[in-house]
Design a protein around this motif. Structure first.
Motif, mmCIF file in Angstrom:
data_model
loop_
_atom_site.group_PDB
_atom_site.id
_atom_site.type_symbol
_atom_site.label_atom_id
_atom_site.label_comp_id
_atom_site.label_asym_id
_atom_site.label_seq_id
_atom_site.Cartn_x
_atom_site.Cartn_y
_atom_site.Cartn_z
ATOM 1 N N LEU A 20 0.817 -1.212 0.000
ATOM 2 C CA LEU A 20 0.000 0.000 0.000
ATOM 3 C C LEU A 20 0.851 1.261 0.000
ATOM 4 N N GLN A 21 2.038 1.179 0.599
ATOM 5 C CA GLN A 21 2.949 2.323 0.556
ATOM 6 C C GLN A 21 3.617 2.456 -0.805
ATOM 7 N N ASP A 22 3.983 1.330 -1.408
ATOM 8 C CA ASP A 22 4.683 1.359 -2.695
ATOM 9 C C ASP A 22 4.434 0.037 -3.424
ATOM 10 N N PRO A 23 3.446 -0.016 -4.322
ATOM 11 C CA PRO A 23 3.125 -1.288 -4.988
ATOM 12 C C PRO A 23 4.061 -1.663 -6.122
ATOM 13 N N TYR A 24 4.928 -0.727 -6.540
ATOM 14 C CA TYR A 24 5.645 -0.925 -7.796
ATOM 15 C C TYR A 24 6.699 -2.037 -7.753
ATOM 16 N N PRO A 25 7.399 -2.276 -6.641
ATOM 17 C CA PRO A 25 8.283 -3.451 -6.608
ATOM 18 C C PRO A 25 7.521 -4.767 -6.766
ATOM 19 N N ALA A 26 6.335 -4.860 -6.167
ATOM 20 C CA ALA A 26 5.526 -6.073 -6.324
ATOM 21 C C ALA A 26 5.077 -6.230 -7.769
ATOM 22 N N TYR A 27 4.701 -5.141 -8.403
ATOM 23 C CA TYR A 27 4.308 -5.213 -9.811
ATOM 24 C C TYR A 27 5.465 -5.707 -10.676
ATOM 25 N N ALA A 28 6.668 -5.242 -10.382
ATOM 26 C CA ALA A 28 7.831 -5.674 -11.166
ATOM 27 C C ALA A 28 8.019 -7.187 -11.041
ATOM 28 N N VAL A 322 -10.927 -10.702 -14.640
ATOM 29 C CA VAL A 322 -9.599 -10.338 -15.133
ATOM 30 C C VAL A 322 -9.315 -8.915 -14.681
ATOM 31 N N LEU A 323 -8.182 -8.715 -14.027
ATOM 32 C CA LEU A 323 -7.782 -7.375 -13.595
ATOM 33 C C LEU A 323 -6.645 -6.878 -14.482
ATOM 34 N N ALA A 324 -6.914 -5.811 -15.206
ATOM 35 C CA ALA A 324 -5.883 -5.150 -16.004
ATOM 36 C C ALA A 324 -5.164 -4.178 -15.081
ATOM 37 N N MET A 325 -3.949 -4.519 -14.670
ATOM 38 C CA MET A 325 -3.229 -3.768 -13.641
ATOM 39 C C MET A 325 -2.533 -2.561 -14.273
ATOM 40 N N ILE A 326 -3.254 -1.456 -14.319
ATOM 41 C CA ILE A 326 -2.790 -0.254 -14.995
ATOM 42 C C ILE A 326 -1.519 0.295 -14.354
ATOM 43 N N GLY A 327 -1.464 0.279 -13.023
ATOM 44 C CA GLY A 327 -0.280 0.781 -12.326
ATOM 45 C C GLY A 327 0.974 0.027 -12.715
ATOM 46 N N ALA A 328 0.833 -1.290 -12.900
ATOM 47 C CA ALA A 328 1.977 -2.111 -13.323
ATOM 48 C C ALA A 328 2.336 -1.829 -14.777
ATOM 49 N N ALA A 329 1.324 -1.716 -15.637
ATOM 50 C CA ALA A 329 1.568 -1.482 -17.064
ATOM 51 C C ALA A 329 2.285 -0.164 -17.304
ATOM 52 N N ASN A 330 1.944 0.847 -16.520
ATOM 53 C CA ASN A 330 2.553 2.168 -16.704
ATOM 54 C C ASN A 330 4.037 2.202 -16.371
ATOM 55 N N ARG A 331 4.522 1.163 -15.691
ATOM 56 C CA ARG A 331 5.961 1.101 -15.395
ATOM 57 C C ARG A 331 6.619 -0.128 -16.018
ATOM 58 N N ASP A 332 6.066 -0.581 -17.105
ATOM 59 C CA ASP A 332 6.624 -1.732 -17.814
ATOM 60 C C ASP A 332 7.853 -1.279 -18.607
ATOM 61 N N PRO A 333 9.042 -1.828 -18.321
ATOM 62 C CA PRO A 333 10.239 -1.417 -19.060
ATOM 63 C C PRO A 333 10.194 -1.794 -20.535
ATOM 64 N N ALA A 334 9.290 -2.696 -20.910
ATOM 65 C CA ALA A 334 9.139 -3.014 -22.327
ATOM 66 C C ALA A 334 8.468 -1.868 -23.082
ATOM 67 N N ARG A 335 7.802 -0.986 -22.353
ATOM 68 C CA ARG A 335 7.116 0.155 -22.978
ATOM 69 C C ARG A 335 7.827 1.478 -22.711
ATOM 70 N N HIS A 336 8.416 1.621 -21.504
ATOM 71 C CA HIS A 336 9.028 2.880 -21.100
ATOM 72 C C HIS A 336 10.484 2.663 -20.681
ATOM 73 N N GLU A 337 11.364 3.432 -21.251
ATOM 74 C CA GLU A 337 12.760 3.375 -20.842
ATOM 75 C C GLU A 337 12.908 3.969 -19.444
ATOM 76 N N MET A 338 13.605 3.254 -18.565
ATOM 77 C CA MET A 338 13.797 3.690 -17.172
ATOM 78 C C MET A 338 12.453 4.110 -16.561
ATOM 79 N N PRO A 339 11.515 3.175 -16.437
ATOM 80 C CA PRO A 339 10.149 3.529 -16.040
ATOM 81 C C PRO A 339 10.023 4.038 -14.612
ATOM 82 N N GLU A 340 10.984 3.717 -13.739
ATOM 83 C CA GLU A 340 10.898 4.194 -12.357
ATOM 84 C C GLU A 340 11.255 5.679 -12.255
#
Length: 409
Positions: A20-28, A322-340
């Motif tokens: 809840l504080q930072d979901p992005y490592p789990a998404y990775a 089916v859950l489309a995890m938008i928060g995870a997709a927005n930091r996908d390195p396949a789409r964005h260079e250096m997404p963090e």
């Protein structure tokens, strides 16, 4: 963990305080684990999509239905309490975000004119006047959520709908009850019943007060637009009309307040980006798109499988979530260079934060206008703004934002 899981082999639970504080490592970790993963943690079981290409595709996939409220609303209710939840279920099933074509297409066509670019731009002076007024009242040290992020979007959407300002306090309380229910991975009976009371109260305000007043004295506002469409047979009277009114007021407030909090926090914790915007305010439109990508206020969008089909080697069965995890997709390195990395000058941020396809958010341009106006005012009037104390995140895995965001300057 293998790249391809056997059907229903669930990933380990991961929605905890750290998430809840930072979901992005789990998404990775989830993106690396597989393209399609099963989790028992969400609503009794759901398929998770975390990669940008898959999330974008799912939001456009006609095999996946937006009609997903039935079991979701009733699941947390005791059997003897289901009748009590019928009014909320009736309203949710008629809300635009939970409809498929042709109903979704019909209602979207009715509402689209209210969100034309010229109509949105006409709200800019109103939004500017509101943020200036709120900043005048804020003082040197203030809670950004309480002073700016809550009142401003509530007043802007109320202006668009011509809602009486006397309802603000009740409306924001109702909204937060509804958001707590929508954002829970497994809603408790207490959350369901609080949401039920608030949905009914919100709909009741429109049914007993605003709709009769607009029928008698129509104006140039969203509610009058809906009533005209109802008179023409384009919108059904009763639950469908009430559902659109309640949805518009709720959605216009909830997402924007979280985006405002996330944006200010991100910029103040990435000071070089704040300073760059102070020097180059012309970057603001792009910066808002990047802030949406970097920390989106709505972390996923759900769909139901309409008929069995196979995706990434897994058999998806009719009725499954089916859950489309938008928060995870927005930091996908396949789409964005250096997404963090937060980069307000990033070329083509390409966030999925407002969705895509038939259900792309109607109010996206309004939310972006409000955010640009608020940030522009802060950069101009409070360039020395800084964080000032401990900030408190929401405890919702769906709605990512702040309860308290203390600032000074």
């Amino acid at each position: 963990m293998s790249a391809l899981l056997a059907p229903r082999e669930a990933v380990a639970p991961f929605v905890d305080l750290e998430f809840l504080q930072d979901p992005y490592p789990a998404y990775a970790r989830l993106r690396e684990a597989g393209a399609l993963l099963w989790s028992n943690e969400f609503f009794g079981g759901a398929w998770l999509l975390t990669r940008h290409a898959d999330v974008e595709s799912a939001l456009r996939d006609p095999r996946l239905s937006a009609r997903r409220t039935g079991g979701w609303v009733m699941r947390a209710a005791e059997p003897q309490g289901r009748d009590e939840l019928t009014p909320m279920q009736r309203l949710f099933t008629r809300c635009l975000p939970f409809l498929d074509a042709p109903d979704h297409t019909r209602l979207r066509k009715v509402l689209q004119p209210a969100f034309r670019p010229d109509r949105i731009q006409a709200l800019k002076p109103v939004t500017q006047a509101l943020i200036d007024e709120l900043l005048d009242e804020a003082g040197d040290e203030f809670d950004f959520m309480e002073a700016i992020a809550r009142p401003l979007p509530a007043r802007v959407i109320a202006k668009l709908m011509d809602v009486d300002s006397a309802i603000y306090a009740d409306f924001t309380a109702w909204s937060e009850d509804i958001a707590a229910f929508l954002g829970a991975v497994n809603p408790t009976q207490a959350q369901v019943r609080a949401a039920q009371r608030s949905v009914v109260a919100l709909a009741g305000y429109f049914e007993r007060e605003l709709l009769p007043a607009r029928r008698q004295h129509p104006g140039d506002d969203l509610v009058s637009l809906l009533l005209a469409a109802q008179a023409d047979g384009q919108v059904e009277d009763g639950a469908e009309l009430l559902a659109q009114c309640a949805m518009l007021l709720f959605a216009g407030y909830e997402t924007t307040r979280h985006l405002l909090g996330n944006a200010v926090h991100a910029l103040l914790t990435h000071r070089a980006q704040w300073e760059r915007l102070c020097e180059q305010p012309e970057l603001l439109p792009n910066a808002v798109r990047e802030l949406l990508r970097h920390d989106t206020p709505v972390q996923w969008s759900g769909r139901r499988v309409m008929a069995d089909f196979t995706l990434h080697g897994q058999r998806l069965q009719r009725g499954e979530l089916v859950l489309a995890m938008i928060g995870a997709a927005n930091r996908d390195p396949a789409r964005h260079e250096m997404p963090e990395l937060l980069d307000v000058a990033r070329a083509n941020p390409g966030a999925l934060s407002f969705g895509t396809g038939p259900h792309v958010c109607l109010g996206a341009s309004l939310t972006q206008l409000e955010t640009q106006t608020v940030l522009g005012a802060l950069l101009k009037r409070r360039p020395g703004l800084k964080l000032n104390g401990v900030s408190v995140r929401t405890q919702s895995p769906l709605y990512r934002g702040f309860v308290r965001l203390l600032v000074a300057g």
